[in-house]
Design a protein around this motif. Structure first.
Motif, PDB file in Angstrom:
ATOM      1  N   LEU A 108       0.846  -1.199   0.000  1.00  0.00           N
ATOM      2  CA  LEU A 108       0.000   0.000   0.000  1.00  0.00           C
ATOM      3  C   LEU A 108       0.875   1.241   0.000  1.00  0.00           C
ATOM      4  O   LEU A 108       1.547   1.539   0.985  1.00  0.00           O
ATOM      5  CB  LEU A 108      -0.915   0.013   1.220  1.00  0.00           C
ATOM      6  CG  LEU A 108      -2.095  -0.951   1.228  1.00  0.00           C
ATOM      7  CD1 LEU A 108      -2.907  -0.779   2.506  1.00  0.00           C
ATOM      8  CD2 LEU A 108      -2.978  -0.753   0.014  1.00  0.00           C
ATOM      9  N   PHE A 109       0.880   1.981  -1.115  1.00  0.00           N
ATOM     10  CA  PHE A 109       1.665   3.213  -1.160  1.00  0.00           C
ATOM     11  C   PHE A 109       1.034   4.193  -2.144  1.00  0.00           C
ATOM     12  O   PHE A 109       0.218   3.832  -2.988  1.00  0.00           O
ATOM     13  CB  PHE A 109       3.126   2.922  -1.554  1.00  0.00           C
ATOM     14  CG  PHE A 109       3.281   2.090  -2.802  1.00  0.00           C
ATOM     15  CD1 PHE A 109       3.294   2.670  -4.066  1.00  0.00           C
ATOM     16  CD2 PHE A 109       3.418   0.715  -2.712  1.00  0.00           C
ATOM     17  CE1 PHE A 109       3.451   1.908  -5.211  1.00  0.00           C
ATOM     18  CE2 PHE A 109       3.577  -0.069  -3.858  1.00  0.00           C
ATOM     19  CZ  PHE A 109       3.591   0.531  -5.108  1.00  0.00           C
ATOM     20  N   THR A 110       1.404   5.449  -1.978  1.00  0.00           N
ATOM     21  CA  THR A 110       0.902   6.505  -2.860  1.00  0.00           C
ATOM     22  C   THR A 110       1.944   6.791  -3.938  1.00  0.00           C
ATOM     23  O   THR A 110       3.103   6.387  -3.833  1.00  0.00           O
ATOM     24  CB  THR A 110       0.598   7.774  -2.063  1.00  0.00           C
ATOM     25  OG1 THR A 110       1.788   8.222  -1.397  1.00  0.00           O
ATOM     26  CG2 THR A 110      -0.469   7.496  -1.004  1.00  0.00           C
ATOM     27  N   PHE A 111       1.520   7.497  -4.984  1.00  0.00           N
ATOM     28  CA  PHE A 111       2.392   7.763  -6.137  1.00  0.00           C
ATOM     29  C   PHE A 111       2.947   9.182  -6.065  1.00  0.00           C
ATOM     30  O   PHE A 111       2.201  10.146  -5.889  1.00  0.00           O
ATOM     31  CB  PHE A 111       1.616   7.611  -7.447  1.00  0.00           C
ATOM     32  CG  PHE A 111       1.160   6.209  -7.755  1.00  0.00           C
ATOM     33  CD1 PHE A 111       1.528   5.136  -6.953  1.00  0.00           C
ATOM     34  CD2 PHE A 111       0.357   5.967  -8.860  1.00  0.00           C
ATOM     35  CE1 PHE A 111       1.108   3.838  -7.244  1.00  0.00           C
ATOM     36  CE2 PHE A 111      -0.070   4.678  -9.164  1.00  0.00           C
ATOM     37  CZ  PHE A 111       0.309   3.606  -8.354  1.00  0.00           C
TER      38      PHE A 111
ATOM     39  N   SER B 123      -8.314   4.598  -5.569  1.00  0.00           N
ATOM     40  CA  SER B 123      -7.945   4.205  -6.931  1.00  0.00           C
ATOM     41  C   SER B 123      -6.442   3.957  -7.048  1.00  0.00           C
ATOM     42  O   SER B 123      -5.996   3.049  -7.759  1.00  0.00           O
ATOM     43  CB  SER B 123      -8.382   5.277  -7.941  1.00  0.00           C
ATOM     44  OG  SER B 123      -7.715   6.501  -7.699  1.00  0.00           O
ATOM     45  N   ILE B 124      -5.653   4.744  -6.338  1.00  0.00           N
ATOM     46  CA  ILE B 124      -4.196   4.601  -6.365  1.00  0.00           C
ATOM     47  C   ILE B 124      -3.746   3.449  -5.471  1.00  0.00           C
ATOM     48  O   ILE B 124      -2.898   2.635  -5.845  1.00  0.00           O
ATOM     49  CB  ILE B 124      -3.520   5.911  -5.921  1.00  0.00           C
ATOM     50  CG1 ILE B 124      -3.853   7.047  -6.896  1.00  0.00           C
ATOM     51  CG2 ILE B 124      -2.011   5.724  -5.779  1.00  0.00           C
ATOM     52  CD1 ILE B 124      -3.383   6.826  -8.315  1.00  0.00           C
ATOM     53  N   LEU B 125      -4.314   3.361  -4.283  1.00  0.00           N
ATOM     54  CA  LEU B 125      -3.895   2.331  -3.328  1.00  0.00           C
ATOM     55  C   LEU B 125      -4.230   0.932  -3.828  1.00  0.00           C
ATOM     56  O   LEU B 125      -3.478  -0.015  -3.603  1.00  0.00           O
ATOM     57  CB  LEU B 125      -4.538   2.583  -1.964  1.00  0.00           C
ATOM     58  CG  LEU B 125      -4.113   3.895  -1.308  1.00  0.00           C
ATOM     59  CD1 LEU B 125      -4.969   4.176  -0.080  1.00  0.00           C
ATOM     60  CD2 LEU B 125      -2.640   3.853  -0.930  1.00  0.00           C
ATOM     61  N   LYS B 126      -5.361   0.792  -4.515  1.00  0.00           N
ATOM     62  CA  LYS B 126      -5.699  -0.513  -5.089  1.00  0.00           C
ATOM     63  C   LYS B 126      -4.704  -0.873  -6.189  1.00  0.00           C
ATOM     64  O   LYS B 126      -4.264  -2.030  -6.293  1.00  0.00           O
ATOM     65  CB  LYS B 126      -7.123  -0.491  -5.645  1.00  0.00           C
ATOM     66  CG  LYS B 126      -7.620  -1.859  -6.076  1.00  0.00           C
ATOM     67  CD  LYS B 126      -9.086  -1.821  -6.455  1.00  0.00           C
ATOM     68  CE  LYS B 126      -9.592  -3.210  -6.840  1.00  0.00           C
ATOM     69  NZ  LYS B 126     -11.028  -3.202  -7.209  1.00  0.00           N
TER      70      LYS B 126
ATOM     71  N   THR C  60       4.856   6.161   1.662  1.00  0.00           N
ATOM     72  CA  THR C  60       4.062   5.286   2.520  1.00  0.00           C
ATOM     73  C   THR C  60       2.684   5.876   2.727  1.00  0.00           C
ATOM     74  O   THR C  60       2.534   7.081   2.934  1.00  0.00           O
ATOM     75  CB  THR C  60       4.752   5.094   3.882  1.00  0.00           C
ATOM     76  OG1 THR C  60       6.051   4.557   3.656  1.00  0.00           O
ATOM     77  CG2 THR C  60       3.962   4.149   4.772  1.00  0.00           C
ATOM     78  N   PHE C  61       1.674   5.020   2.686  1.00  0.00           N
ATOM     79  CA  PHE C  61       0.304   5.460   2.934  1.00  0.00           C
ATOM     80  C   PHE C  61       0.106   5.654   4.429  1.00  0.00           C
ATOM     81  O   PHE C  61       0.040   4.692   5.183  1.00  0.00           O
ATOM     82  CB  PHE C  61      -0.691   4.439   2.393  1.00  0.00           C
ATOM     83  CG  PHE C  61      -2.130   4.743   2.729  1.00  0.00           C
ATOM     84  CD1 PHE C  61      -2.706   5.936   2.346  1.00  0.00           C
ATOM     85  CD2 PHE C  61      -2.896   3.828   3.436  1.00  0.00           C
ATOM     86  CE1 PHE C  61      -4.023   6.217   2.643  1.00  0.00           C
ATOM     87  CE2 PHE C  61      -4.220   4.099   3.742  1.00  0.00           C
ATOM     88  CZ  PHE C  61      -4.786   5.291   3.355  1.00  0.00           C
TER      89      PHE C  61
END
Length: 403
Positions: A189-192, A236-239, A340-341
């Motif tokens: 699980l991470f962000t862009f 949408s990003i985490l998936k 990191t989320f």
């Protein structure tokens, strides 16, 4: 040297859930939880922004498994034994009221993770389960039909052993010596991260129901999109990050995404824009956001399509209409790295699932060795699913470890 019937390594969600349910089913067993840190249930505390996202309102086992990029097939049987409805009943029976939010996430009515933590601590006290902190495990050996666990300060022995340490590289190294195969961990699980003029100064803007594709891959997801100070986040990003954990790691987190802010095809959007050119002829394109998009995002996309702030709909030429349509449903952004989320670090990786009997969560390599939670190569998308894996595995271990 202290001896117990059952030692549980890991003072997190899966470990506590297994301990409590084991003590209820086998009340005469002496159980201890060994936690390497100074506090227990740390991940429970920070989950859901401090509210604890207990589980998710998906009540069909097969549908629930679709939220696990790794573990989907293996979890189907366990979810028929213990899943979302059972989790809600378990907490309800112990006086914890839960609520289902609009997006399906389930939280305590108190909106405070302390409610869940207090429940666990009260139950462990009630059942005389010992909790020892600052017990980082250095070694595990099996000798004379007993497990021997060496920590930084003590040596413990037990008849049965449950490892529920979550994503722990140190524990995985120890388990390798016990002939278990470890799938190398990568972030899940991470962000862009993205630097782009279209999003540079509009953090906090949320677009609903977008479609995100990672170009030159099969990765695609839908849902809300959040623009942040560093790039993109939200479901949408985490998936995408969860299901693409292995593939995106191979790309060193450098790739291009295509965002469809409207979840409509290009031709439909272009026709809609042509209609607006007629219907809103005298209005300026920039000033009035369309398609229910946030105004600040609309402004950015209009300017990116080479449409000036004072341009009226009637004055748009074919090239501008096509450029705006592409910005709305085929906007490309270069991603350069990840973040990191929140504080909820989740990894893809862990014990090879072929080495586990999922009817009991017992090791196939060793007698009287069990596993629960994210120490296995199982992880999920955000929304309470990782905790449901912890509850399910902890419960099934508890039904078998005392036999």
């Amino acid at each position: 040297m202290k001896h117990y019937d059952i030692i549980i390594i890991g003072g997190g969600a899966a470990g506590f859930f297994a301990a409590i349910n084991t003590a209820e089913k086998f009340p005469n067993l002496k159980i201890v939880i060994l936690e390497r840190g100074k506090d227990v249930l740390g991940k429970v505390k920070i989950s859901g922004g401090g509210r604890c996202n207990v589980t998710h309102a998906e009540f069909t086992p097969k549908e629930l498994t679709y939220n696990y990029p790794r573990g989907e097939k293996e979890l189907l049987g366990p979810f028929h034994t213990f899943m979302t409805g059972d989790t809600m009943e378990w907490f309800d029976n112990r006086g914890v009221e839960l609520k289902i939010e609009d997006d399906g996430r389930i939280f305590p009515v108190s909106n405070n993770s302390k409610t869940i933590i207090d429940c666990f601590l009260n139950e462990t006290k009630k059942h005389n389960i010992e909790i020892l902190t600052n017990q980082g495990v250095k070694d595990i050996i099996y000798s004379n039909d007993k497990w021997e666990i060496t920590t930084g300060s003590d040596i413990f022995t037990s008849n049965k052993l449950l490892v529920a340490t979550g994503s722990s590289p140190k524990m995985w190294e120890i388990l390798k010596k016990l002939n278990h195969t470890i799938t190398n961990p990568v972030p899940s699980l991470f962000t862009f991260n993205c630097k782009d003029n279209r999003i540079s100064d509009i953090p906090g803007v949320v677009a609903q129901n977008v479609n995100v594709k990672v170009l030159n891959t099969s990765l695609e997801s839908e849902g809300p999109l959040l623009i942040t100070h560093w790039g993109f986040s939200a479901p949408s990003i985490l998936k995408t990050s969860a299901f693409g954990a292995l593939e995106l790691a191979k790309l060193d987190y450098k790739f291009t995404i295509e965002i469809n802010f409207l979840s409509l095809d290009l031709e439909t959007v272009l026709n809609d824009l042509k209609d607006l050119k007629l219907e809103e002829a005298r209005k300026t394109v920039y000033k009035f956001a369309q398609f229910e998009l946030p105004k600040r995002l609309w402004h950015k996309l209009v300017l990116e399509a080479n449409i000036k702030e004072d341009t009226k709909w009637a004055d748009l030429n074919k090239q501008q209409l096509e450029a705006l349509a592409k910005q709305l449903c085929q906007a490309q952004f270069k991603i350069d790295g990840k973040s990191t989320f929140k504080d909820e670090f989740v990894t893809a990786g862990g014990i090879n699932l072929k080495e586990i009997d999922f009817k009991t969560y017992k090791s196939k390599q060793h007698q009287d060795l069990y596993f629960a939670g994210e120490v296995l190569n199982i992880d999920a998308v955000t929304g309470g699913f990782n905790f449901q894996n912890a509850w399910t595995s902890g419960y099934i271990v508890a039904q078998n470890i005392g036999l």
